[in-house]
Design an enzyme around this catalytic site. Structure first.
Site, short mmCIF file in Angstrom:
data_model
loop_
_atom_site.label_atom_id
_atom_site.label_comp_id
_atom_site.label_asym_id
_atom_site.label_seq_id
_atom_site.Cartn_x
_atom_site.Cartn_y
_atom_site.Cartn_z
N SER A 124 -2.32 -5.72 -7.22
CA SER A 124 -1.64 -5.88 -5.93
C SER A 124 -0.14 -6.01 -6.13
CB SER A 124 -2.18 -7.15 -5.24
OG SER A 124 -1.33 -7.53 -4.20
N TYR A 149 -4.43 -16.54 -5.32
CA TYR A 149 -4.99 -15.17 -5.28
C TYR A 149 -4.08 -14.23 -6.07
CZ TYR A 149 -5.14 -10.39 -3.81
OH TYR A 149 -5.12 -9.01 -3.84
N LYS A 153 -4.42 -12.07 -9.92
CA LYS A 153 -4.13 -10.64 -10.18
C LYS A 153 -3.17 -10.51 -11.36
CE LYS A 153 -6.55 -8.61 -6.93
NZ LYS A 153 -7.76 -7.85 -7.30
C1 WQD Z 1 2.32 -8.24 6.86
C2 WQD Z 1 3.49 -8.56 7.78
C3 WQD Z 1 3.82 -10.91 8.12
C4 WQD Z 1 0.01 -11.48 10.26
C5 WQD Z 1 -0.91 -9.61 2.08
C6 WQD Z 1 -1.20 -10.23 0.76
C7 WQD Z 1 -1.14 -9.19 -0.33
C8 WQD Z 1 -1.99 -8.00 0.01
C9 WQD Z 1 -1.69 -7.46 1.38
C10 WQD Z 1 -4.06 -8.10 -1.19
C11 WQD Z 1 4.32 -9.74 7.28
C12 WQD Z 1 3.42 -10.23 9.43
C13 WQD Z 1 1.07 -10.92 9.55
C14 WQD Z 1 0.21 -11.98 11.56
C15 WQD Z 1 2.52 -11.33 11.43
N1 WQD Z 1 -3.36 -8.34 -0.06
N2 WQD Z 1 2.30 -10.86 10.14
N3 WQD Z 1 1.47 -11.88 12.10
O1 WQD Z 1 1.54 -10.81 3.59
O2 WQD Z 1 2.46 -8.43 3.32
O3 WQD Z 1 0.39 -9.11 2.09
O4 WQD Z 1 -1.81 -8.55 2.31
O5 WQD Z 1 -3.66 -7.65 -2.23
O6 WQD Z 1 -1.59 -9.79 -1.52
O7 WQD Z 1 -0.20 -11.19 0.51
O8 WQD Z 1 0.31 -8.80 4.56
O9 WQD Z 1 -0.67 -8.33 6.75
O10 WQD Z 1 -0.45 -10.76 6.02
O11 WQD Z 1 1.60 -9.45 6.65
O12 WQD Z 1 3.66 -11.28 11.95
O13 WQD Z 1 -0.72 -12.51 12.26
O14 WQD Z 1 2.99 -8.93 9.05
O15 WQD Z 1 4.83 -11.88 8.35
O16 WQD Z 1 5.69 -9.48 7.61
P1 WQD Z 1 1.29 -9.35 3.41
P2 WQD Z 1 0.11 -9.38 6.04
#
Ligand code: WQD
Length: 332
Positions: A124, A149, A153
Site C-alpha cells: 500500500s 495496519y 505492510k
Molecule cells: C480519502 C480522502 C479523507 C472518508 C486509506 C488507507 C490506505 C489505503 C486506502 C489500504 C481523504 C477523505 C474520507 C470520509 C472524507 N487502504 N474522506 N470523508 O485515507 O487516503 O487511504 O485507504 O491500503 O492505507 O489509509 O483513504 O478513502 O479514507 O480518504 O472526507 O468519510 O477522503 O480525508 O482526503 P486514505 P480514505
C-alpha cells in the site's frame, strides 16, 4: 499456470480472480471469510463462466497452507489476505500484527518448503508515509506509517527484502496500491466494507443509497486548489489487471511498483463527479480534519508502465459509474 490467491473473495482479490481467469490462468482461492462472503464465489463463476477451487482456511493455521500445496501444483502466489481497516488497527494493534505478520510468515515458510518462490504481495502507498513531494516514486524510502495496519505492510515489505537477500532465487513483486475504488462493470462484485465505512468511496455509496444521512468531508482547509484532500484513485479492475501484468512481465528478483493513475483527485472533485455521472445529490458537510490524514499524495506510475506495460485505462467517471452500478445492484 496455477496461482494461489489468498484473500481471493475480497474486494481486490475477487477482481483479480476474474482477470486471471480471463487470461486462462487457473486461480486457487483461499479465504477465511473474515472480510468477505462465500456468495462472491458464485458471482465469480457467473462473470467468468468458470468454476474455482475455494479453501475456506485461515492462513495462521500452517497445516491448512500445507494441505493446499500438497493438493495443488502451485506456480505462484498472490497474497492479498490480511486485515486492512486503518481505524480497527489503531484500536486493536495486536490483532493486526499477529494476523497479518504470522499468516504471511507461515505462507512464506510453506512456499519455501515446496520450492514455490514466486510471490506478488499486496502492499500500500501508506508505506511511504509523508514524503518531501506529493508525487510518490518507488525510489523513495519507506516513511513513517500512520497506523498499525500500514506498519504491517511496511514490516512485510522488509521481511520480503530480507528473504530475497538470503536467497535470490525468489521472485518477489511488491505492488503498492494508492486508493482502490470502483467495481466490476457487471455490478456483481464490488467493495463490501464491514460496518460503517472508513474510506471515502464506500461512504459516498452509503449516502447515495440512503443508508447514511450525510458525508462528512474531513477538512476543506488543506493547501489544495479546493481545500479538500487529494488522492490517487484507481479503478479496481485496472488494479486487478496490474497483478496479471506483474505475473507475466516483471523481471526476475525483487521489484516494487506503484499501481495507480498518476493523477490526483480531491474529495470535492470526486463527490461532484459522482453526482454528475449518476445524476444524484450527495448530502455533505465540511467537518474537522481527520487526524493522520495527509493533504495530498499521488503516484508516479511510470515504472509499472515501462517494465510491466501496464497503466490505468479507466477514468474517475468510470469509477463513479461502476461503483454506483454495483451499489444499485445490491439493493435489487
Ligand atoms: C480519502 C480522502 C479523507 C472518508 C486509506 C488507507 C490506505 C489505503 C486506502 C489500504 C481523504 C477523505 C474520507 C470520509 C472524507 N487502504 N474522506 N470523508 O485515507 O487516503 O487511504 O485507504 O491500503 O492505507 O489509509 O483513504 O478513502 O479514507 O480518504 O472526507 O468519510 O477522503 O480525508 O482526503 P486514505 P480514505
Amino acid at each position: 499456470m496455477k496461482i494461489l490467491v489468498t484473500g481471493g473473495l475480497g474486494f481486490i482479490g475477487s477482481h483479480t480472480v476474474v482477470e486471471l481467469a480471463n487470461e486462462g490462468i487457473e486461480p486457487i482461492i483461499v479465504d477465511n471469510l473474515y472480510n468477505s462472503k462465500e456468495e462472491v464465489l458464485e458471482k465469480l463463476e457467473k462473470i467468468t463462466g468458470k468454476k474455482f477451487n475455494l479453501y475456506k482456511y485461515d492462513l495462521t493455521e500452517k497445516e491448512n497452507i500445507e494441505r493446499i500445496f500438497n493438493e495443488n501444483e502451485i506456480d505462484a502466489v498472490i497474497h492479498f489476505a490480511g486485515y486492512k481497516a486503518v481505524g480497527e488497527s489503531v484500536k486493536n494493534p495486536l490483532m493486526y500484527y499477529s494476523n497479518n505478520l504470522i499468516s504471511t510468515i507461515k505462507l512464506l515458510e510453506v512456499m519455501k518448503n515446496h520450492n514455490v518462490k514466486n510471490l506478488v504481495f499486496s502492499s500500500s502507498a501508506t508505506v511511504y508515509g509523508m514524503q518531501e513531494t506529493p508525487k510518490y516514486t518507488e525510489k523513495m524510502k519507506r516513511g513513517d506509517t500512520t497506523s498499525p495496519y500500514g506498519t504491517t505492510k511496511a514490516m512485510i515489505e522488509k521481511i520480503l527484502e530480507d528473504l530475497y537477500a538470503s536467497d535470490n532465487s525468489w521472485n518477489i513483486i511488491i505492488l503498492r496500491y494508492f486508493n482502490p475504488v470502483g467495481a466490476h462493470s457487471s455490478g456483481l462484485i464490488g467493495e463490501e466494507p464491514n460496518g460503517i465505512p472508513n474510506n471515502l468511496m464506500p461512504y459516498i455509496m452509503k449516502v447515495a443509497s440512503g443508508e447514511l444521512e450525510t458525508l462528512n468531508i474531513f477538512g476543506d482547509d488543506y493547501p489544495t486548489p479546493d481545500g479538500t484532500g487529494i488522492r490517487d484513485y484507481i479503478h479496481v479492475v485496472d488494479l486487478a489487471k496490474g497483478h496479471v501484468k506483474a505475473l507475466q512481465k516483471a523481471p526476475k528478483g525483487l521489484n516494487v511498483y506503484n499501481l495507480a493513475s498518476g493523477k490526483g483527485t480531491s474529495v470535492l472533485e470526486l463527490v461532484n463527479t459522482f453526482e454528475r455521472v449518476n445524476n444524484l445529490k450527495i448530502n455533505y458537510k465540511i467537518v474537522e480534519r481527520r487526524p493522520g490524514d495527509l493533504a495530498e499524495y499521488y503516484a508516479d506510475p511510470t515504472k509499472a508502465y515501462k517494465e510491466l506495460g501496464w497503466k490505468t485505462e479507466k477514468t474517475i467517471e468510470d469509477i463513479c459509474r461502476d461503483a454506483w452500478n454495483y451499489e444499485k445492484n445490491k439493493m435489487n
